[in-house]
Design a protein around this motif. Structure first.
Motif, PDB file in Angstrom:
ATOM      1  N   THR A 101       0.843  -1.194   0.000  1.00 18.92           N
ATOM      2  CA  THR A 101       0.000   0.000   0.000  1.00 18.92           C
ATOM      3  C   THR A 101       0.875   1.239   0.000  1.00 18.92           C
ATOM      4  O   THR A 101       1.735   1.393   0.856  1.00 18.92           O
ATOM      5  CB  THR A 101      -0.907   0.019   1.252  1.00 18.92           C
ATOM      6  OG1 THR A 101      -1.635  -1.197   1.298  1.00 18.92           O
ATOM      7  CG2 THR A 101      -1.862   1.185   1.235  1.00 18.92           C
ATOM      8  N   THR A 102       0.634   2.100  -0.955  1.00 17.09           N
ATOM      9  CA  THR A 102       1.393   3.348  -1.005  1.00 17.09           C
ATOM     10  C   THR A 102       0.750   4.384  -0.100  1.00 17.09           C
ATOM     11  O   THR A 102      -0.426   4.274   0.264  1.00 17.09           O
ATOM     12  CB  THR A 102       1.436   3.901  -2.438  1.00 17.09           C
ATOM     13  OG1 THR A 102       0.103   4.264  -2.817  1.00 17.09           O
ATOM     14  CG2 THR A 102       2.025   2.894  -3.409  1.00 17.09           C
ATOM     15  N   GLU A 103       1.519   5.384   0.233  1.00 16.59           N
ATOM     16  CA  GLU A 103       0.994   6.479   1.039  1.00 16.59           C
ATOM     17  C   GLU A 103      -0.165   7.160   0.310  1.00 16.59           C
ATOM     18  O   GLU A 103      -1.170   7.524   0.920  1.00 16.59           O
ATOM     19  CB  GLU A 103       2.099   7.484   1.359  1.00 16.59           C
ATOM     20  CG  GLU A 103       1.750   8.442   2.466  1.00 16.59           C
ATOM     21  CD  GLU A 103       1.537   7.773   3.817  1.00 16.59           C
ATOM     22  OE1 GLU A 103       0.579   8.174   4.517  1.00 16.59           O
ATOM     23  OE2 GLU A 103       2.279   6.866   4.189  1.00 16.59           O
ATOM     24  N   GLY A 108      -7.098   7.254  -0.276  1.00 10.53           N
ATOM     25  CA  GLY A 108      -8.251   6.878  -1.083  1.00 10.53           C
ATOM     26  C   GLY A 108      -9.278   6.096  -0.292  1.00 10.53           C
ATOM     27  O   GLY A 108      -9.171   5.934   0.927  1.00 10.53           O
ATOM     28  N   ILE A 109     -10.265   5.572  -1.017  1.00  4.42           N
ATOM     29  CA  ILE A 109     -11.328   4.779  -0.400  1.00  4.42           C
ATOM     30  C   ILE A 109     -10.831   3.356  -0.178  1.00  4.42           C
ATOM     31  O   ILE A 109     -10.193   2.771  -1.055  1.00  4.42           O
ATOM     32  CB  ILE A 109     -12.597   4.791  -1.280  1.00  4.42           C
ATOM     33  CG1 ILE A 109     -13.141   6.221  -1.358  1.00  4.42           C
ATOM     34  CG2 ILE A 109     -13.661   3.843  -0.739  1.00  4.42           C
ATOM     35  CD1 ILE A 109     -14.294   6.392  -2.331  1.00  4.42           C
ATOM     36  N   PHE A 110     -11.112   2.806   0.994  1.00  2.00           N
ATOM     37  CA  PHE A 110     -10.734   1.433   1.312  1.00  2.00           C
ATOM     38  C   PHE A 110     -11.377   0.511   0.277  1.00  2.00           C
ATOM     39  O   PHE A 110     -12.551   0.691  -0.075  1.00  2.00           O
ATOM     40  CB  PHE A 110     -11.180   1.082   2.734  1.00  2.00           C
ATOM     41  CG  PHE A 110     -10.595  -0.189   3.266  1.00  2.00           C
ATOM     42  CD1 PHE A 110      -9.247  -0.278   3.574  1.00  2.00           C
ATOM     43  CD2 PHE A 110     -11.399  -1.305   3.461  1.00  2.00           C
ATOM     44  CE1 PHE A 110      -8.708  -1.448   4.076  1.00  2.00           C
ATOM     45  CE2 PHE A 110     -10.870  -2.478   3.960  1.00  2.00           C
ATOM     46  CZ  PHE A 110      -9.508  -2.550   4.264  1.00  2.00           C
ATOM     47  N   PRO A 111     -10.625  -0.483  -0.234  1.00  2.00           N
ATOM     48  CA  PRO A 111     -11.115  -1.313  -1.338  1.00  2.00           C
ATOM     49  C   PRO A 111     -12.335  -2.186  -1.045  1.00  2.00           C
ATOM     50  O   PRO A 111     -12.896  -2.769  -1.969  1.00  2.00           O
ATOM     51  CB  PRO A 111      -9.917  -2.200  -1.678  1.00  2.00           C
ATOM     52  CG  PRO A 111      -8.740  -1.565  -1.059  1.00  2.00           C
ATOM     53  CD  PRO A 111      -9.240  -0.754   0.093  1.00  2.00           C
ATOM     54  N   MET A 120     -12.586   5.796   4.203  1.00  2.00           N
ATOM     55  CA  MET A 120     -11.261   6.142   3.699  1.00  2.00           C
ATOM     56  C   MET A 120     -10.249   5.114   4.219  1.00  2.00           C
ATOM     57  O   MET A 120     -10.362   4.654   5.366  1.00  2.00           O
ATOM     58  CB  MET A 120     -10.861   7.552   4.149  1.00  2.00           C
ATOM     59  CG  MET A 120     -11.794   8.638   3.633  1.00  2.00           C
ATOM     60  SD  MET A 120     -11.888   8.708   1.828  1.00  2.00           S
ATOM     61  CE  MET A 120     -10.228   9.232   1.421  1.00  2.00           C
ATOM     62  N   THR A 121      -9.283   4.784   3.400  1.00  2.81           N
ATOM     63  CA  THR A 121      -8.261   3.821   3.809  1.00  2.81           C
ATOM     64  C   THR A 121      -7.528   4.307   5.054  1.00  2.81           C
ATOM     65  O   THR A 121      -7.276   3.527   5.977  1.00  2.81           O
ATOM     66  CB  THR A 121      -7.273   3.551   2.660  1.00  2.81           C
ATOM     67  OG1 THR A 121      -8.007   3.004   1.554  1.00  2.81           O
ATOM     68  CG2 THR A 121      -6.181   2.583   3.070  1.00  2.81           C
ATOM     69  N   SER A 122      -7.212   5.584   5.110  1.00  3.59           N
ATOM     70  CA  SER A 122      -6.517   6.122   6.288  1.00  3.59           C
ATOM     71  C   SER A 122      -7.352   5.931   7.553  1.00  3.59           C
ATOM     72  O   SER A 122      -6.818   5.543   8.601  1.00  3.59           O
ATOM     73  CB  SER A 122      -6.168   7.597   6.090  1.00  3.59           C
ATOM     74  OG  SER A 122      -7.338   8.348   5.828  1.00  3.59           O
TER      75      SER A 122
END
Length: 165
Positions: A101-103, A108-111, A120-122
């Motif tokens: 996973t890149t920064e 972005g949106i969690f898959p 959000m992925t974060s």
């Protein structure tokens, strides 16, 4: 930077979980129920490892892991050696998933939808870390009460965080 921090924290907590399993005197004590406590140590290990292998390993890292959440809560009397293998698999899943996973992807949106929602992925990464820490505390209390040993196993050690960059 966020996913590197989350990787460090998840890895730190998983090694603490590993030390906790090793601190139980035998396989049976990991599964000893306590009045008013819904989850024993073994259940918490299975749940945490299943959660990480799914969300971080499979969803972010593309592994073929298939989660059986019901089994995480219904399995009993799993030997400590097998629980340690599950923890090691979760450590590998964290390395793979957050290594892939890149920064930028963290923004972005969690898959996968979670609880029927896009997040959000974060936010999901922070949630995953908080979830692990929450249950690690429950696990450590179970271990201390069952064994009568109030000593810690080095959970949440600041010294295990990466040095300032």
């Amino acid at each position: 930077m966020l996913h590197d921090t989350v990787r460090a924290i998840l890895t730190r907590e998983l090694y603490a979980l590993r030390r906790g399993i090793e601190a139980y005197p035998d396989d049976a004590s990991v599964w000893r129920p306590l009045p008013g406590v819904p989850n024993v140590g073994g259940t918490l290990v299975l749940h945490l490892c299943g959660n990480l292998q799914h969300y971080v390993g499979a969803v972010l890292g593309g592994t073929s892991y298939r989660r059986d959440r019901d089994a995480e809560f219904s399995r009993r009397d799993v030997p400590r050696a097998e629980l340690l293998r599950e923890i090691d698999a979760a450590i590998a899943a964290v390395a793979r998933g957050l290594g892939a996973t890149t920064e930028a992807a963290s923004g972005g949106i969690f898959p996968e939808k979670v609880g029927g929602r896009e997040v959000m992925t974060s936010d999901m990464l922070v949630h995953i870390a908080a979830h692990l820490a929450y249950h690690l505390g429950q696990f450590d209390y179970h271990r201390r009460v069952v064994t009568g040993d109030g000593r810690g196993v080095g959970a949440m050690a600041i010294s295990e965080l990466p040095a300032a960059r």
